[in-house]
Scaffold this active site. Structure first.
Site, PDB file in Angstrom:
ATOM      1  N   ARG A 194     -15.347 -22.525   8.779  1.00  0.00           N
ATOM      2  CA  ARG A 194     -14.172 -22.392   9.665  1.00  0.00           C
ATOM      3  C   ARG A 194     -12.849 -22.382   8.909  1.00  0.00           C
ATOM      4  O   ARG A 194     -11.798 -22.686   9.468  1.00  0.00           O
ATOM      5  CB  ARG A 194     -14.158 -23.489  10.717  1.00  0.00           C
ATOM      6  CG  ARG A 194     -15.365 -23.450  11.645  1.00  0.00           C
ATOM      7  CD  ARG A 194     -15.144 -24.263  12.910  1.00  0.00           C
ATOM      8  NE  ARG A 194     -16.405 -24.442  13.607  1.00  0.00           N
ATOM      9  CZ  ARG A 194     -17.241 -25.464  13.391  1.00  0.00           C
ATOM     10  NH1 ARG A 194     -16.927 -26.400  12.523  1.00  0.00           N
ATOM     11  NH2 ARG A 194     -18.367 -25.535  14.065  1.00  0.00           N
ATOM     12  N   GLU A 258       2.820   3.857   2.668  1.00  0.00           N
ATOM     13  CA  GLU A 258       3.265   2.633   3.345  1.00  0.00           C
ATOM     14  C   GLU A 258       4.678   2.251   2.898  1.00  0.00           C
ATOM     15  O   GLU A 258       5.459   1.711   3.680  1.00  0.00           O
ATOM     16  CB  GLU A 258       2.306   1.468   3.064  1.00  0.00           C
ATOM     17  CG  GLU A 258       0.835   1.735   3.373  1.00  0.00           C
ATOM     18  CD  GLU A 258       0.450   1.572   4.850  1.00  0.00           C
ATOM     19  OE1 GLU A 258       1.352   1.366   5.698  1.00  0.00           O
ATOM     20  OE2 GLU A 258      -0.757   1.683   5.148  1.00  0.00           O
ATOM     21  N   ASN A 318       2.973  -0.370  12.172  1.00  0.00           N
ATOM     22  CA  ASN A 318       1.917   0.614  12.380  1.00  0.00           C
ATOM     23  C   ASN A 318       2.445   2.023  12.643  1.00  0.00           C
ATOM     24  O   ASN A 318       1.746   2.850  13.224  1.00  0.00           O
ATOM     25  CB  ASN A 318       1.012   0.168  13.520  1.00  0.00           C
ATOM     26  CG  ASN A 318       0.110  -0.967  13.089  1.00  0.00           C
ATOM     27  OD1 ASN A 318      -0.442  -0.943  11.994  1.00  0.00           O
ATOM     28  ND2 ASN A 318      -0.017  -1.976  13.925  1.00  0.00           N
TER      29      ASN A 318
HETATM   30  N1  NAD Z   1      -4.618  -6.213   6.251  1.00  0.00           N
HETATM   31  C1  NAD Z   1      -3.642  -5.358   6.384  1.00  0.00           C
HETATM   32  O1  NAD Z   1      -2.573  -5.698   6.863  1.00  0.00           O
HETATM   33  C2  NAD Z   1      -3.859  -3.941   5.917  1.00  0.00           C
HETATM   34  C3  NAD Z   1      -2.768  -3.073   5.764  1.00  0.00           C
HETATM   35  C4  NAD Z   1      -3.016  -1.813   5.244  1.00  0.00           C
HETATM   36  C5  NAD Z   1      -4.293  -1.430   4.909  1.00  0.00           C
HETATM   37  N2  NAD Z   1      -5.335  -2.296   5.092  1.00  0.00           N
HETATM   38  C6  NAD Z   1      -6.695  -1.930   4.745  1.00  0.00           C
HETATM   39  O2  NAD Z   1      -6.749  -1.718   3.344  1.00  0.00           O
HETATM   40  C7  NAD Z   1      -7.772  -0.786   3.054  1.00  0.00           C
HETATM   41  C8  NAD Z   1      -7.239   0.251   2.138  1.00  0.00           C
HETATM   42  O3  NAD Z   1      -6.836  -0.398   0.941  1.00  0.00           O
HETATM   43  P1  NAD Z   1      -6.790   0.374  -0.427  1.00  0.00           P
HETATM   44  O4  NAD Z   1      -6.028   1.596  -0.222  1.00  0.00           O
HETATM   45  O5  NAD Z   1      -6.359  -0.592  -1.441  1.00  0.00           O
HETATM   46  O6  NAD Z   1      -8.322   0.816  -0.623  1.00  0.00           O
HETATM   47  P2  NAD Z   1      -9.505   0.219  -1.520  1.00  0.00           P
HETATM   48  O7  NAD Z   1      -9.550  -1.244  -1.438  1.00  0.00           O
HETATM   49  O8  NAD Z   1     -10.727   0.947  -1.092  1.00  0.00           O
HETATM   50  O9  NAD Z   1      -9.117   0.642  -3.009  1.00  0.00           O
HETATM   51  C9  NAD Z   1      -9.044   1.989  -3.335  1.00  0.00           C
HETATM   52  C10 NAD Z   1      -9.919   2.334  -4.546  1.00  0.00           C
HETATM   53  O10 NAD Z   1      -9.269   1.880  -5.727  1.00  0.00           O
HETATM   54  C11 NAD Z   1     -10.163   1.100  -6.491  1.00  0.00           C
HETATM   55  N3  NAD Z   1      -9.329   0.182  -7.247  1.00  0.00           N
HETATM   56  C12 NAD Z   1      -8.735  -0.935  -6.788  1.00  0.00           C
HETATM   57  N4  NAD Z   1      -7.921  -1.430  -7.722  1.00  0.00           N
HETATM   58  C13 NAD Z   1      -8.004  -0.618  -8.798  1.00  0.00           C
HETATM   59  C14 NAD Z   1      -7.401  -0.614 -10.057  1.00  0.00           C
HETATM   60  N5  NAD Z   1      -6.462  -1.511 -10.378  1.00  0.00           N
HETATM   61  N6  NAD Z   1      -7.736   0.356 -10.928  1.00  0.00           N
HETATM   62  C15 NAD Z   1      -8.640   1.310 -10.575  1.00  0.00           C
HETATM   63  N7  NAD Z   1      -9.228   1.365  -9.383  1.00  0.00           N
HETATM   64  C16 NAD Z   1      -8.906   0.407  -8.500  1.00  0.00           C
HETATM   65  C17 NAD Z   1     -11.063   0.504  -5.475  1.00  0.00           C
HETATM   66  O11 NAD Z   1     -12.270   0.040  -6.059  1.00  0.00           O
HETATM   67  C18 NAD Z   1     -11.258   1.668  -4.542  1.00  0.00           C
HETATM   68  O12 NAD Z   1     -12.206   2.544  -5.060  1.00  0.00           O
HETATM   69  C19 NAD Z   1      -8.229  -0.234   4.387  1.00  0.00           C
HETATM   70  O13 NAD Z   1      -9.463  -0.840   4.722  1.00  0.00           O
HETATM   71  C20 NAD Z   1      -7.155  -0.669   5.363  1.00  0.00           C
HETATM   72  O14 NAD Z   1      -7.654  -0.890   6.668  1.00  0.00           O
HETATM   73  C21 NAD Z   1      -5.126  -3.526   5.595  1.00  0.00           C
HETATM   74 ZN    ZN Z   2      -1.547   0.913   6.765  1.00  0.00          ZN
END
Ligand code: NAD
Ligand code: ZN
Ligand code: NAD
Ligand code: ZN
Lengths: 437, 437
Positions: A194, A258, A318
């Site tokens: 939790r 973003e 958003n």
């Molecule tokens: N919680 C929130 O408020 C919020 C806001 C925006 C997005 N998100 C979520 O975030 C996700 C997208 O995040 P993302 O764009 O980081 O995607 P991701 O986590 O899939 O990372 C993108 C790719 O980059 C690789 N990677 C990560 N760090 C690296 C590095 N330093 N060097 C080389 N490769 C690297 C990862 O392994 C992956 O293949 C989605 O699931 C989305 O829903 C959440």
């Molecule tokens: Zn987003």
């Protein structure tokens, strides 16, 4: 604009819950924070100006490394009462072992990462956690990489590991990776026993400017993104901008979508800075990146402190996401990156705002322009039909009692509304303008 | 004792966070609550006294139905700031449609129940929710019955239903059933869209006196009970004591184990009342049941308001549970009922307290006696060895940094401690005294 043209970070703290606060004065309390180290001095240095192409005198200053001490970092505080936490931003922060260690309270740490990031940074993080701490044990769980693994089954692997290694309530979960890892690790930390301690080490630009800040965590359901999760705040967010050096170009651009969003919804000056500095960002100029990350985190931190649980204001983060989520789901998770879908979605939201007569056409052009500069898509993929958009947008989390509310721009650059009160015709027209069928 | 010997419910409100508060004055604000209906008058009536065998003058008064109005109920408030909520207790409350309806904010309701409870009460609940409310739609999901289904896979069925029927953020989840349904539905409500409204309608004594109050929700992991979950508070708890009429005897006794617990850890007077009224409880005397439920909820509500997230005080509600959980896991979920395991665990905790010299032997005897009267087990099952206990207790949630803390009685009846500071020899001796191997 007072805060951004002064030579030091603003330290004014506005009272929480002032809904009309706009700039980032609220979060810049570097001078007061007991946790800061070598706080950055912000000054307009000629060399930076030239290199980064910052010409207009109204542009905010660039960051400069503090000359004292070994490394520099800046701290943005997320103000949430007794759940407040710092965001550390800087180059080389993973080598500042003390930074991480001060936020680990128990003796057991579980690092959650993936198959791509582990070979790059896991050893470094384990070293940072254990250096000089013989009593701290670090376990790690390495998940498969990709949005398609952001699901309950993969989450169970985190619980399995945590339980098999007998972690207790005082343990700390560390998310090392992009937004997928951050969201999953955060939800696992929220639900394990939790709720246990949790630290974010975001390694994508997307995660550094957005997902690691604000406490939204969760996993996807086959029928929709992020439908299962929790609001759960970390103990700290540690952003080492050096980790961006290994990030693929397309992922970098995804994060920029973003960054552009913050400018559009609440920070016109930041948008203008981006118009002038997009090239520096794309070529990974460290100062430009650090500045963009800091300003993004400040904007997000302020919105989150004012509206943690998204009763209104927070929804403005958003912009473009309702269209964007429809694209991600309709096209299949992982076809397009999140930021790519958001970029196309943003153009659609801006188009609709213009059709409603809420903004003038120069804004439409500037948005198109900046996203194209960042090599982001500005139209949805061909397979997205009007029908597909409509049915997917109906399951959006922002639907309340059957009414679809949207974030739309209204007024001068930097202003938006979150509303269900718009002419449905404009939405139809936008969908028809952007879809082949 | 001032509060319990007066003729009306106490309305004194102590400031939150006074850690040493002991009695239930804090929660009894029936007189002030805007939500109460026909509040019960509490008075010592001769007829009740005789029927319920309440002889001692120090015994608290019995409940009596209010003569005005159609039905009577009593309200216990759980004081958690802006997450406070009422517990309605009374006979026939499921026929008071207004009671439920005032806590449903949106137009969509999802009732979560199981194959045993659905045929008994689902229609009644749907009627209560929709009566005079043409705009409210009620969906239901009927889960298989049993602790062995309190897992993530079964939880996913709730999400599937919620998403397929397109429930939005304003929807309300209703838990209709025992503790298993309450815990699962609560966690589903906490995680669906990161949190939706939630109402508890507990239908076992266990759920009415314990699990529906306080916001602990969750599911089991194959390696341990309740390891995945959330703290999540309902909008209200509605206890219709009539639902106990269909409950099997063994289940009733299981709930009584928790009632006994409140007496032992903090309410000596309540324990004495139980010693005198156990027969009335077992024969389901409605007044005795209502009184025991009310007093249990008051005790739990007070503990929870003082320590929602279990930093200390709240842990005392787990008297007998560390031993009990080991029995449940070791013996296999569902072999023994939760309260049965807790009963045996309580005897073990009391035995250990005595070995430490912390209580005198009359308490040991009284505990044994009251649990035997309730036909609850007072020793663990034969298959539980010392080794099994030791290895299972090591994964208990109350282990912090490797140290097993226990709730033990200390001092006069009604006093306990939560501590890791005890002689390990006493624990060993207790285990050897209760286990064949
Ligand atoms: N919680 C929130 O408020 C919020 C806001 C925006 C997005 N998100 C979520 O975030 C996700 C997208 O995040 P993302 O764009 O980081 O995607 P991701 O986590 O899939 O990372 C993108 C790719 O980059 C690789 N990677 C990560 N760090 C690296 C590095 N330093 N060097 C080389 N490769 C690297 C990862 O392994 C992956 O293949 C989605 O699931 C989305 O829903 C959440
Ligand atoms: Zn987003
Ligand atoms: N959240 C908390 O704080 C908390 C506290 C104590 C126990 N619990 C949890 O509660 C669970 C045990 O609860 P429980 O004892 O209610 O078990 P349960 O939910 O399994 O119910 C016991 C049995 O009674 C049946 N039943 C329920 N209502 C009935 C009725 N009115 N008439 C006839 N049959 C009925 C159920 O279908 C089930 O077969 C455990 O999982 C335990 O971990 C949680
Ligand atoms: Zn219990």
């Amino acid at each position: 604009m007072a805060s951004s043209s002064s030579l030091v970070q603003p330290s004014v703290r506005l009272p929480s819950k002032t809904p009309s606060v706009r700039r980032f004065a609220l979060v810049g309390r570097t001078n007061q924070s007991p946790l800061r180290l070598n706080p950055i001095r912000i000054s307009v240095s000629a060399s930076h100006r030239t290199r980064l192409d910052v010409q207009a005198s109204s542009a905010p200053p660039m960051m400069e490394e503090a000359t004292s001490g070994s490394r520099s970092s800046t701290v943005v505080d997320v103000d949430l009462g007794n759940r407040s936490y710092p965001i550390y931003i800087g180059s080389g922060l993973l080598d500042e072992h003390d930074l991480l260690q001060r936020h680990v309270s128990g003796k057991q740490v579980l690092v959650v990462t993936n198959t791509t990031v582990a070979p790059l940074y896991l050893d470094k993080v384990i070293k940072a956690l254990t250096d000089g701490k013989p009593n701290v044990t670090v376990e790690s769980v390495i998940l498969p990489d990709g949005e398609k693994y952001k699901d309950m089954d993969t989450l169970m692997k985190v619980f399995d590991k945590a339980i098999k290694t007998r972690l207790d309530r005082k343990c700390t979960f560390v998310a090392l990776g992009g937004g997928v890892i951050g969201d999953m690790c955060g939800f696992a930390a929220a639900a394990f026993l939790r709720g246990v301690n949790f630290i974010q080490i975001p390694t994508t630009l997307m995660a550094q400017v957005d997902s690691s800040v604000g406490g939204k965590t969760g996993v996807n359901h086959p029928l929709g993104k992020n439908l299962i999760g929790a609001f759960y705040q970390p103990q700290c967010v540690l952003i080492d901008t050096d980790t961006l050096n290994t990030l693929p170009d397309r992922e970098l651009a995804s994060g920029i979508a973003e960054v552009v969003k913050y400018g559009l919804i609440r920070d016109a000056e930041f948008f203008e800075w981006q118009e002038k500095n997009m090239q520096a960002l794309l070529s990974r100029d460290p100062s430009a990146l650090a500045y963009a990350i800091k300003r993004s985190c400040e904007n997000k931190a302020e919105v989150v402190s004012l509206d943690e649980k998204e009763s209104g204001l927070r929804a403005t983060l958003n912009l473009g996401h309702t269209f964007g989520h429809a694209i991600e789901t309709g096209f299949g998770y992982g076809q397009w990156l999140h930021g790519e879908a958001v970029a196309a979605g943003t153009v659609m939201a801006v188009d609709m705002s213009y059709r409603l007569g809420w903004i003038d056409d120069t804004i439409v052009k500037r948005v198109l322009n900046i996203l194209q500069k960042a090599k982001l898509p500005t139209t949805p993929p061909d397979m997205m039909t009007v029908e597909k958009f409509e049915s997917l947008m109906a399951v959006d989390k922002k639907v309340a009692d059957g009414l679809l509310r949207l974030i739309l721009l209204k007024g001068p650059l930097g202003n938006c509304v979150f509303t269900g009160d718009y002419d449905r015709k404009a939405l139809k027209e936008t969908l028809h303008a952007f879809c082949k069928f």
